[in-house]
Design a protein around this motif. Structure first.
Motif, PDB file in Angstrom:
ATOM      1  N   UNK A 357      34.071  48.688  40.308  1.00 40.45           N
ATOM      2  CA  UNK A 357      34.826  47.714  39.506  1.00 40.45           C
ATOM      3  C   UNK A 357      34.413  46.290  39.888  1.00 40.45           C
ATOM      4  N   UNK A 358      33.192  46.148  40.411  1.00 39.69           N
ATOM      5  CA  UNK A 358      32.753  44.826  40.861  1.00 39.69           C
ATOM      6  C   UNK A 358      32.459  43.882  39.699  1.00 39.69           C
ATOM      7  N   UNK A 359      32.466  44.396  38.452  1.00 39.78           N
ATOM      8  CA  UNK A 359      32.307  43.490  37.309  1.00 39.78           C
ATOM      9  C   UNK A 359      33.586  42.687  37.062  1.00 39.78           C
ATOM     10  N   UNK A 360      34.722  43.159  37.601  1.00 34.23           N
ATOM     11  CA  UNK A 360      35.997  42.460  37.384  1.00 34.23           C
ATOM     12  C   UNK A 360      36.622  41.953  38.673  1.00 34.23           C
ATOM     13  N   UNK A 361      36.351  42.653  39.793  1.00 32.41           N
ATOM     14  CA  UNK A 361      37.109  42.402  41.029  1.00 32.41           C
ATOM     15  C   UNK A 361      36.190  42.082  42.207  1.00 32.41           C
ATOM     16  N   UNK A 362      36.804  41.630  43.299  1.00 30.21           N
ATOM     17  CA  UNK A 362      36.125  41.578  44.587  1.00 30.21           C
ATOM     18  C   UNK A 362      35.509  40.253  44.969  1.00 30.21           C
ATOM     19  N   UNK A 363      35.266  39.354  44.000  1.00 32.21           N
ATOM     20  CA  UNK A 363      34.668  38.055  44.347  1.00 32.21           C
ATOM     21  C   UNK A 363      34.996  37.035  43.268  1.00 32.21           C
TER      22      UNK A 363
END
Ligand SMILES: [Zn+2]
Length: 393
Positions: A357-363
């Motif tokens: 889900x790194x396209x929406x979250x995490x950074x």
């Protein structure tokens, strides 16, 4: 669209720590516009004392076990814990549902934005459908005997279908509770690309695979599971089960890793050179490890072998809170040399990558909506018992 501009003593981007000369710009709906120098940010800057961070990612939870909070005594060891959980499954449904709702509220208030959640029942489905948090559902399956594999996989598939419409995978419980045939069915199932397994939560697990001895045969006996056909591999638990995972473009979240050795990690690195393996993420659940066994994984060893680390709360059966910041505090108490920027990256960007889900979250990359947290009372970038986090957007 209205924009908000945030400046704090420090700004953790998901990858590195910036200082108070940078401003985080976000749309009022939470989408990140970018990070710019404060001097270019103009008027209406909101200034905070503390550290700005993307929202927490909890890579390992069992929300459906929330009604077991405070029931199972601490420090009684792995096999006792498993037996205690399995013997407490006949709780009234309204109590279970109420505990699920309360535990989710706790996660939202603690700044968690996404969760990798183990499911053995459909109990969490209605709460998850409210959309308060993003979930990846891991429908858990187990079955020690090869002859049971088709049947157990079919049962898991039924539950999998009830979670359709949300991100969902079928995942094995642990190396000692799934047969090779069941692992093969899980690995081969189309689209099953985000996997997880409880790995080496205790040394007993390794003993069982090496020699067939230790505390596990007693556990199987108590559960009425026939292990007469089991042949010890002579290898550790990890080295026995990892070859069953062979999808290259998938990710595998290994949870706990308390009894993972230097030899296991060297073996894994060599194995990867010759055979396909998923991208591995090593999920730490220090609160649960302390609760059950009073010990922690060798995080320095995992780090020195280049393991990508993530964080999990595990369930309220084996933890006091579902709170990723509390997990980081436990790690910092025992491993004070690890920088806060590293800890935060495990709890944000690494977790988002593990759950795809790194396209929406995490950074705080432009276009993402990762949630914006303010971490307060972390003097000199050290966590203390007073450190807390709250959601700004
Ligand atoms: Zn677990």
């Amino acid at each position: 669209m209205h924009y908000r501009k945030f400046v704090a003593d420090h700004l953790f981007t998901g990858r590195r720590m910036l200082d108070d000369q940078y401003a985080l710009i976000a749309r009022s709906d939470g989408e990140i516009e970018g990070i710019i120098e404060k001097k270019d940010a103009g008027e209406d800057i909101e200034t905070y004392k503390g550290i700005l961070s993307p929202g927490w990612i909890n890579c390992h939870c069992h929300l459906e076990l929330s009604h077991l909070k405070g029931i199972i005594p601490e420090h009684t060891g792995m096999t006792h814990f498993l037996l205690s959980v399995m013997s407490r499954r006949n709780i009234a449904l309204p109590r279970i549902m109420e505990a699920i709702e309360e535990a989710e509220r706790q996660m939202v208030n603690a700044g968690i934005v996404a969760v990798g959640d183990i499911c053995n029942t459909p109990h969490t489905l209605s709460q998850k459908s409210k959309g308060n948090l993003v979930y990846h559902n891991f429908v858990e399956t187990m079955g020690f005997q090869d002859a049971l594999a088709d049947n157990r996989f079919e049962q898991a598939l039924q539950l999998y279908k009830t979670f359709a419409g949300m991100p969902v995978s079928i995942a094995p419980h642990a190396p000692y509770s799934v047969s090779r045939s069941l692992l093969a069915l899980i690995n081969d199932y189309p689209g099953n690309e985000i996997l997880t397994i409880h790995n080496q939560e205790s040394e007993e697990e390794n003993v069982f695979f090496r020699s067939g001895g230790g505390a596990f045969p007693e556990l199987f006996g108590a559960l009425g599971i026939d292990i007469s056909g089991f042949h010890p591999s002579g290898k550790s638990s990890l080295q026995t089960c990892l070859p069953s995972f062979e999808k290259k473009d998938s990710s595998l979240i290994l949870v706990h890793n308390v009894a993972t050795s230097a030899e296991d990690l060297q073996w894994t690195a060599h194995y990867r050179l010759r055979y396909p393996l998923p991208e591995l993420y090593w999920c730490l659940c220090p609160g649960a490890n302390q609760y059950i066994q009073g010990r922690l994984p060798d995080i320095d060893l995992l780090l020195s072998n280049g393991c990508k680390l993530t964080l999990g709360s595990d369930s309220l059966a084996s933890n006091h809170r579902l709170d990723i910041l509390e997990e980081l505090k436990t790690i910092q108490r025992h491993f004070p040399h690890i920088t806060l920027a590293d800890l935060l990256q495990w709890a944000t960007l690494n977790g988002a990558e593990a759950l795809h889900i790194q396209d929406r979250f995490g950074s705080f990359d432009p276009g993402k909506s990762p949630g914006i947290l303010l971490i307060e009372e972390a003097e000199n970038q050290r966590l203390s018992e007073h450190t807390r986090s709250r959601r700004l957007l």
